[in-house]
Write a protein that holds these residues in place. Structure first.
Motif, mmCIF file in Angstrom:
data_model
loop_
_atom_site.group_PDB
_atom_site.id
_atom_site.type_symbol
_atom_site.label_atom_id
_atom_site.label_comp_id
_atom_site.label_asym_id
_atom_site.label_seq_id
_atom_site.Cartn_x
_atom_site.Cartn_y
_atom_site.Cartn_z
ATOM 1 N N HIS A 169 0.823 -1.211 0.000
ATOM 2 C CA HIS A 169 0.000 0.000 0.000
ATOM 3 C C HIS A 169 0.855 1.258 0.000
ATOM 4 C CE1 HIS A 169 -2.683 2.894 2.375
ATOM 5 N NE2 HIS A 169 -3.340 2.686 1.243
ATOM 6 N N GLU A 201 0.946 -0.392 -4.784
ATOM 7 C CA GLU A 201 -0.224 0.459 -5.003
ATOM 8 C C GLU A 201 0.237 1.902 -5.015
ATOM 9 O OE1 GLU A 201 -3.616 3.031 -3.509
ATOM 10 O OE2 GLU A 201 -1.773 2.495 -2.448
ATOM 11 N N LEU A 247 -0.824 -1.418 -8.997
ATOM 12 C CA LEU A 247 -2.232 -1.119 -8.735
ATOM 13 C C LEU A 247 -2.363 0.397 -8.700
ATOM 14 C CD1 LEU A 247 -5.133 -1.910 -7.999
ATOM 15 C CD2 LEU A 247 -4.380 -2.211 -5.632
ATOM 16 N N GLU A 261 -4.258 3.801 -8.398
ATOM 17 C CA GLU A 261 -5.477 4.464 -7.922
ATOM 18 C C GLU A 261 -5.576 5.853 -8.519
ATOM 19 O OE1 GLU A 261 -7.825 6.169 -3.990
ATOM 20 O OE2 GLU A 261 -6.222 4.695 -3.694
ATOM 21 N N ILE A 316 -4.368 -5.565 0.824
ATOM 22 C CA ILE A 316 -3.650 -4.308 0.640
ATOM 23 C C ILE A 316 -3.107 -3.904 2.006
ATOM 24 C CG2 ILE A 316 -3.842 -1.897 -0.066
ATOM 25 C CD1 ILE A 316 -6.150 -2.752 -1.921
#
Length: 292
Positions: free
Chosen positions: A43, A70, A142, A144, A268
């Motif tokens: 994360h 992420e 990942l 966002e 995550i």
């Protein structure tokens, strides 16, 4: 002996109070096989070990063998894509102001590491392209879309950067795009139909209906909720709708163990080692602390 069991009961009750009512646990220890199939998402990078959303945090995630890093993508005043979580630079740099009101040159002058540790003094806010070029092929990413409603056209810019690098094809499915803004994800899916997309959800989605899940599944491959609303029933319903589920954000070993027990597809976490650390000393069984 009676005192020992009384003390153990007290610990179990106390622990159950702090783990929250939504999470329930399996009826036995977590197996090594469960750990090996669990998708491990670092994360904002391995943000428990290095300043979030910086190159050292992403590199640490790779070194810790996370399946994905992420990242949070926003846009500068001059239309450049940068990696930072908050709407302002106040918390994670030595500067002030909204990301959207600062140019890339102004952002690059900020120290994005000292707030975490002097060891990281002078670390810079990376651009989206810098992260793609440094980590593609090394780990999954990942992505966002953070606050896309503030940044008209951000979906197109992200798509352009991925297409330019030939990263818009399904391949090994190592690029996933997600957002709390579900309209933005619908738009991104149309721009990048071969890439998996996900919807992020907060506490207000605890009572999501089957009809809403079906609507999400029309354009999303992942349903990624806050861990506080995850239950065995929700996991089953998400799977029945044809989506995978990666809850966020695990910040303790106990939370990771409990998520394992719920049969989620990925975790995550700020601490990738929690997902890989074999629970040989303790595991959570029916909200009690089981000493092995």
């Amino acid at each position: 002996m009676k005192d020992f069991f009384s003390a153990l009961l007290m610990v179990s009750i106390a622990f159950g109070m702090f783990t929250g009512p939504a999470l329930a646990a399996q009826d036995g220890p977590i197996t090594k096989q469960q750990q090996q199939k669990m998708i491990n998402v670092a994360h904002r990078g391995a943000s428990g070990h290095a300043p979030e959303n910086t190159m050292p945090a992403f590199q640490k995630g790779v070194e810790m063998k996370a399946d994905y890093i992420e990242i949070d993508v926003q846009m500068t005043k001059d239309g450049k894509l940068v990696i930072i979580h908050d709407a302002t630079v106040n918390r994670t740099t030595n500067g002030t102001g909204a990301v959207k009101d600062l140019t890339l040159e102004e952002l690059k002058q900020l120290d994005a590491g000292s707030w975490f540790s002097e060891k990281y003094a002078g670390e810079k806010i990376p651009t989206f392209e810098e992260v793609l070029d440094a980590f593609r092929g090394k780990t999954g990413i990942l992505i966002e879309l953070k606050l896309p409603e503030r940044y008209p056209g951000i979906e197109e810019k992200v798509a352009e950067a991925l297409i330019e690098r030939n990263m818009h094809k399904p391949g090994n499915k190592k690029i996933v795009i997600q957002s709390f803004n579900h309209e933005s994800i619908d738009k991104s899916k149309k721009l990048l139909p071969l890439l998996p997309h996900g919807v992020l959800l907060g506490d207000e989605w605890a009572d999501v209906t089957d009809e809403q899940l079906a609507e999400f599944a029309a354009y999303a491959d992942y349903f990624n909720p806050t861990l506080s609303i995850v239950t065995p029933e929700l996991v089953d319903r998400v799977h029945a709708a044809g989506m995978k589920i990666y809850p966020y954000t695990s910040r303790s070993q106990e939370q990771a163990y409990e998520l394992f027990s719920l049969d989620v597809d990925g975790i995550i976490t700020d601490y990738p080692e929690h997902v890989y650390d074999h629970p040989g000393k303790k595991t959570i069984v029916n909200n009690t602390l089981d000493l092995l």
